[in-house]
Design a protein around this motif. Structure first.
Motif, mmCIF file in Angstrom:
data_model
loop_
_atom_site.group_PDB
_atom_site.id
_atom_site.type_symbol
_atom_site.label_atom_id
_atom_site.label_comp_id
_atom_site.label_asym_id
_atom_site.label_seq_id
_atom_site.Cartn_x
_atom_site.Cartn_y
_atom_site.Cartn_z
ATOM 1 N N VAL B 111 21.460 14.778 -16.467
ATOM 2 C CA VAL B 111 21.301 13.727 -15.163
ATOM 3 C C VAL B 111 20.377 12.695 -15.710
ATOM 4 O O VAL B 111 20.410 11.558 -15.181
ATOM 5 C CB VAL B 111 20.842 14.784 -13.985
ATOM 6 N N LEU B 112 19.320 13.131 -16.196
ATOM 7 C CA LEU B 112 18.291 12.218 -16.496
ATOM 8 C C LEU B 112 18.888 11.151 -17.406
ATOM 9 O O LEU B 112 18.693 9.876 -17.206
ATOM 10 C CB LEU B 112 17.118 12.860 -17.186
ATOM 11 N N SER B 113 19.286 11.458 -18.727
ATOM 12 C CA SER B 113 19.601 10.349 -19.859
ATOM 13 C C SER B 113 20.622 9.564 -19.260
ATOM 14 O O SER B 113 20.872 8.272 -19.475
ATOM 15 C CB SER B 113 19.777 10.881 -21.050
ATOM 16 N N ALA B 114 21.908 10.096 -18.360
ATOM 17 C CA ALA B 114 22.964 9.600 -18.056
ATOM 18 C C ALA B 114 22.482 8.404 -17.009
ATOM 19 O O ALA B 114 23.173 7.554 -16.971
ATOM 20 C CB ALA B 114 24.087 10.329 -17.751
ATOM 21 N N SER B 115 21.619 8.981 -16.239
ATOM 22 C CA SER B 115 21.300 8.087 -14.983
ATOM 23 C C SER B 115 20.516 6.760 -15.554
ATOM 24 O O SER B 115 20.626 5.731 -15.200
ATOM 25 C CB SER B 115 20.671 8.795 -13.871
ATOM 26 N N LEU B 116 19.548 7.243 -16.395
ATOM 27 C CA LEU B 116 19.020 6.067 -17.183
ATOM 28 C C LEU B 116 19.960 5.035 -17.816
ATOM 29 O O LEU B 116 19.909 3.707 -17.820
ATOM 30 C CB LEU B 116 18.128 6.798 -18.181
ATOM 31 N N VAL B 117 20.753 5.514 -18.784
ATOM 32 C CA VAL B 117 21.621 4.565 -19.459
ATOM 33 C C VAL B 117 22.696 4.036 -18.271
ATOM 34 O O VAL B 117 22.735 2.661 -18.398
ATOM 35 C CB VAL B 117 22.550 5.463 -20.424
ATOM 36 N N ALA B 118 23.163 4.664 -17.241
ATOM 37 C CA ALA B 118 24.094 4.064 -16.422
ATOM 38 C C ALA B 118 23.248 2.993 -15.527
ATOM 39 O O ALA B 118 24.013 1.672 -15.299
ATOM 40 C CB ALA B 118 24.529 5.031 -15.395
ATOM 41 N N PHE B 119 21.866 3.052 -15.442
ATOM 42 C CA PHE B 119 21.245 2.256 -14.691
ATOM 43 C C PHE B 119 21.073 0.912 -15.424
ATOM 44 O O PHE B 119 21.140 -0.335 -14.972
ATOM 45 C CB PHE B 119 19.681 2.511 -14.459
ATOM 46 N N GLY B 120 20.803 0.947 -16.777
ATOM 47 C CA GLY B 120 20.855 -0.124 -17.545
ATOM 48 C C GLY B 120 22.183 -0.961 -17.504
ATOM 49 O O GLY B 120 22.226 -2.235 -17.345
ATOM 50 N N PHE B 121 23.322 -0.027 -17.584
ATOM 51 C CA PHE B 121 24.444 -0.927 -17.543
ATOM 52 C C PHE B 121 24.936 -1.396 -16.233
ATOM 53 O O PHE B 121 25.700 -2.241 -16.252
ATOM 54 C CB PHE B 121 25.783 0.052 -17.882
ATOM 55 N N ALA B 122 24.479 -0.900 -15.115
ATOM 56 C CA ALA B 122 24.823 -1.469 -13.891
ATOM 57 C C ALA B 122 23.812 -2.499 -13.315
ATOM 58 O O ALA B 122 24.099 -3.355 -12.507
ATOM 59 C CB ALA B 122 24.694 -0.211 -12.660
ATOM 60 N N PHE B 133 29.266 -1.477 -23.630
ATOM 61 C CA PHE B 133 29.998 -0.636 -22.204
ATOM 62 C C PHE B 133 31.313 -0.317 -22.671
ATOM 63 O O PHE B 133 31.538 0.858 -22.584
ATOM 64 C CB PHE B 133 29.787 -1.289 -20.957
ATOM 65 N N LEU B 134 32.123 -1.113 -23.374
ATOM 66 C CA LEU B 134 33.324 -0.908 -24.009
ATOM 67 C C LEU B 134 33.173 0.450 -24.940
ATOM 68 O O LEU B 134 33.776 1.292 -25.046
ATOM 69 C CB LEU B 134 33.968 -1.908 -24.582
ATOM 70 N N LEU B 135 32.104 0.435 -25.831
ATOM 71 C CA LEU B 135 31.719 1.507 -26.938
ATOM 72 C C LEU B 135 31.795 2.844 -26.081
ATOM 73 O O LEU B 135 32.251 3.627 -26.569
ATOM 74 C CB LEU B 135 30.487 1.004 -27.594
ATOM 75 N N VAL B 136 30.847 2.841 -24.768
ATOM 76 C CA VAL B 136 30.588 4.137 -24.257
ATOM 77 C C VAL B 136 32.306 4.814 -23.722
ATOM 78 O O VAL B 136 32.510 5.630 -23.990
ATOM 79 C CB VAL B 136 29.808 3.912 -22.962
ATOM 80 N N LEU B 137 33.122 3.463 -23.268
ATOM 81 C CA LEU B 137 34.202 3.950 -22.832
ATOM 82 C C LEU B 137 35.490 4.476 -23.900
ATOM 83 O O LEU B 137 35.861 5.392 -23.730
ATOM 84 C CB LEU B 137 35.025 2.907 -22.055
ATOM 85 N N ALA B 138 35.068 3.784 -24.915
ATOM 86 C CA ALA B 138 35.784 4.171 -26.190
ATOM 87 C C ALA B 138 35.588 5.625 -26.849
ATOM 88 O O ALA B 138 36.325 6.470 -27.073
ATOM 89 C CB ALA B 138 35.717 3.234 -27.540
ATOM 90 N N GLY B 176 26.610 11.946 -22.242
ATOM 91 C CA GLY B 176 28.152 11.858 -22.515
ATOM 92 C C GLY B 176 28.703 10.703 -21.566
ATOM 93 O O GLY B 176 28.111 10.315 -20.615
ATOM 94 N N ALA B 177 29.726 10.114 -22.088
ATOM 95 C CA ALA B 177 30.499 8.892 -21.656
ATOM 96 C C ALA B 177 30.867 9.064 -20.215
ATOM 97 O O ALA B 177 30.627 8.211 -19.497
ATOM 98 C CB ALA B 177 31.683 8.628 -22.598
ATOM 99 N N TYR B 178 31.484 10.187 -19.737
ATOM 100 C CA TYR B 178 31.856 10.359 -18.651
ATOM 101 C C TYR B 178 31.021 10.253 -17.733
ATOM 102 O O TYR B 178 31.325 9.567 -16.502
ATOM 103 C CB TYR B 178 32.738 11.741 -18.583
ATOM 104 N N ASN B 179 29.702 10.857 -17.768
ATOM 105 C CA ASN B 179 28.963 10.934 -16.592
ATOM 106 C C ASN B 179 28.070 9.401 -16.752
ATOM 107 O O ASN B 179 27.803 9.018 -15.468
ATOM 108 C CB ASN B 179 27.660 12.024 -17.106
ATOM 109 N N ILE B 180 27.946 8.899 -17.693
ATOM 110 C CA ILE B 180 27.302 7.445 -17.701
ATOM 111 C C ILE B 180 28.366 6.435 -16.678
ATOM 112 O O ILE B 180 27.910 5.879 -15.998
ATOM 113 C CB ILE B 180 27.229 6.929 -19.115
ATOM 114 N N PHE B 181 29.653 6.782 -17.081
ATOM 115 C CA PHE B 181 30.795 5.984 -16.287
ATOM 116 C C PHE B 181 30.601 6.241 -14.902
ATOM 117 O O PHE B 181 30.465 5.244 -14.034
ATOM 118 C CB PHE B 181 31.893 6.309 -16.786
ATOM 119 N N LEU B 182 30.381 7.512 -14.471
ATOM 120 C CA LEU B 182 30.532 7.927 -12.978
ATOM 121 C C LEU B 182 29.448 7.364 -12.407
ATOM 122 O O LEU B 182 29.444 6.661 -11.215
ATOM 123 C CB LEU B 182 30.632 9.317 -13.008
#
Lengths: 305, 302
Positions: B111-122, B133-138, B176-182
């Motif tokens: 939760v901590l790291s995925a939300s941090l990363v997702a914040f960056g991407f969003a 971000f494409l790399l994350v999805l890959a 994990g990519a799934y959580n970052i994406f979500l």
């Protein structure tokens, strides 16, 4: 003067934002390098070596690859098993999931209740369930053959019979269609009703509406589920490991099991890396093939041809 | 197309009106269709539920009933003793604790790291953002087996084998990519006005993430947490590779070891299965909206 200063400030703000971006994603970036990219390169290198953990790796050139492609009967066999499974189970799951979603989408009462019931098996996709199915497929006392006997069919020995073991795993995989069903259902609910109304006015029947509206509109979802489903199926491990351990007579020796056995039972880390990279290449090729095929059958709204 | 429409319409106009039977009327037909659909769905549900029923039934049978032919559907006397035997043959509560520990350890990191990363991407702009971000999805499509062996060797060299660290620590690196994406998908639905207001009040990016984004996305974070608890609970391959003894294993590995080492009776094995699946089922019933939302947001099934 003022504009130059403003431009400069804007520039430095953009740079600050870019630095912040990289700081925020740094956990992922580090993780990607250490746990994904590095290991991928390492396993490619390992695939050219002989390595049993206790002694240092020994370079054998193409030895492992030649062995896999020319001498290892089980190499082809395990890929064959995996392919048969992936290309039977995944299409069946797609179709079955879609059918349930279509039924649920036909304005029946208590839709969320039904949805929940169908989704439950997806929550429990674990070892405990594999254990349950292992007993369910028991030839004499198992629930499957008991039910077949009720309708007058003498069931096979399932996971104890090389001819039926893989089929048993396919049947079992259909139990978990609920996850895909939810995705279809949300897709179906997103189709504009105006399309159906227009078609009905034009005199299109139920079948025609399904074929010319519903199906094209959800092909992107079908496509996505197909790609993820195939990748997932190619990596099957837990169910086969718990239910059959690759047997009987290697009938369910998925490539995933083969990699595990080579690496962690036989300690052939080098050869197992060769197998893992072969699987990786096969999955990449399959994914590319499906993506290439998508232009023929996937409909994207708003895309011009 | 237009011509076809006209033809169909005319044909309908020319149709001779006649009296319809009650089952031919539109309203009645809709009801009949609904009943047929419900019957089909009910059949499906029964088929899906029979294995569950059977699991519970067998777990309560005595040692004779499980081998009876034709099989027994309802145990004559409920043998709760099977549960006691299953729980005492292996250190069940220890395994339960291990499983919880592993799940919580992973979920906090995820939760901590995925939300941090997702914040960056969003929310943050940089030239290489879309490529990354494409790399994350890959990586979402990357088969785990290709990184499995070197990862094992890495943790082995670090001296983390056997143990839980290889299963927990990677979760703190991206989650994990799934959580970052979500989470990215969810963050992007939060209006930018919040960001502007926070910036005017002097919030830095980190505070924006911690004070604004995280509280606003509590439902999405809960979805991520619950999905990851479920995955962790069901995870088999990880514990199989990194945890060696019964004392240190999780429930998922424990039932496998139980089956292999003690060669238990079916009823005890099923009692064990019930005990392992029940916590998940209960969680699901209380949080089903989150499960379904998670699937719907990302289009990826659990």
């Amino acid at each position: 003067m003022a504009t130059v200063a403003r431009a400069k400030r804007k520039n430095s703000m953009a740079r600050k934002e870019a630095i912040a971006f990289h700081l925020f994603i740094s956990p992922w970036l580090i993780g990607f390098v250490v746990f994904t990219l590095g290991p991928m390169v390492a396993s490619l290198l390992l695939s050219f070596t002989k390595y049993n953990v206790s002694q240092p790796p020994q370079w054998v050139g193409l030895g492992n690859w030649v062995r896999a492609f020319t001498k290892d009967y089980l190499f082809y066999h395990s890929f064959k098993v995996t392919f048969i499974y992936a290309f039977t189970a995944v299409p069946l799951q797609l179709v079955a999931g879609l059918i349930v979603a279509l039924l649920l989408n036909s304005k029946i009462p208590a839709i969320s209740f039904w949805r929940t019931l169908y989704y439950i098996p997806s929550v429990l996709s674990g070892v405990a369930v594999a254990v349950l199915w292992r007993l369910a497929f028991h030839p004499t006392n198992g629930i499957i053959n008991t039910m077949l006997r009720i309708v007058g069919i003498q069931g096979p020995a399932w996971i104890y019979d090389p001819k039926w073991a893989l089929q048993a795993l396919i049947v079992m995989s259909l139990w978990g269609i609920g996850g895909g069903m939810i995705i279809y259902l949300s897709g179906l609910q997103g189709i504009p009703t105006a399309l159906y109304e227009a078609a009905t006015i034009d005199g299109a029947g139920r079948w025609r509406r399904f074929w010319n509206i519903t199906l094209p509109m959800i092909t992107p979802i079908l496509f996505f589920n197909l790609v993820m489903g195939v990748i997932h199926a190619m990596e099957t491990f837990t169910t086969a490991f718990v239910m059959t351990e690759g047997g009987p007579q290697n009938a369910t020796l998925f490539i995933g099991l083969r990699i595990y056995f080579s690496a962690f039972r036989d300690l052939l880390m080098g050869y197992a890396s060769t197998l893992a990279w072969s699987l990786f290449i096969v999955i990449m090729l399959l994914t590319l093939l499906i993506i290439r095929s998508s232009s023929f059958w996937v409909y994207y709204e708003g895309m011009r041809k | 197309m237009a011509q076809e429409t006209v033809v169909l319409a005319r044909r309908r106009d020319e149709g001779i009106p006649r009296r319809l039977y009650w089952w031919q009327r539109k309203h009645a037909q809709e009801i009949i269709t609904k009943i047929v659909v419900m019957l089909i769905l009910l059949t499906g549900v029964v088929i899906i539920m029979i294995p569950f029923y059977w699991m519970i039934a067998v777990s309560l049978m005595n040692d004779v009933e499980i081998y009876a032919s034709p099989p027994v559907w309802i145990p004559e006397k409920l043998m709760f003793d099977n549960y006691v035997k299953a729980v005492t043959t292996i250190p069940f509560f220890r395994l339960f604790r291990n499983t919880i520990f592993l799940a919580l350890g992973r979920v906090v990191g995820t939760v901590l790291s995925a939300s941090l990363v997702a914040f960056g991407f969003a929310r943050l702009r940089a030239k290489d953002r879309d490529i990354l971000f494409l790399l994350v999805l890959a990586t979402l499509m990357l088969p785990g087996s290709v990184t499995l062996i070197p990862q094992f060797l890495l943790f082995y060299k670090l001296g983390w084998y056997p143990g839980m660290r290889p299963l927990i620590i990677p979760a703190y690196f991206g989650g994990g990519a799934y959580n970052i994406f979500l989470l990215r998908q969810f963050f992007m639905t939060i209006p930018l006005d919040y960001d502007d207001a926070a910036r005017i009040d002097g919030c830095g990016y980190f505070q924006l993430w911690w004070r604004i984004m995280l509280p606003l996305s509590a439902p999405a974070l809960a979805t991520v947490a619950i999905f990851n608890i479920m995955w962790s609970w069901n995870d088999f391959m990880g514990p199989l590779i990194y945890l060696k003894s019964m004392q240190h294993s999780t429930l998922a590995l424990g039932i496998y070891l139980f089956m292999g080492v003690y060669n238990p009776m079916w009823n005890q094995l099923m009692a064990m299965s019930v005990l392992i699946t029940m916590p998940l089922l209960i969680t699901f019933f209380f949080a089903q909206r989150m499960f379904i939302q998670g699937v719907v947001i990302t289009g990826i099934k659990g």
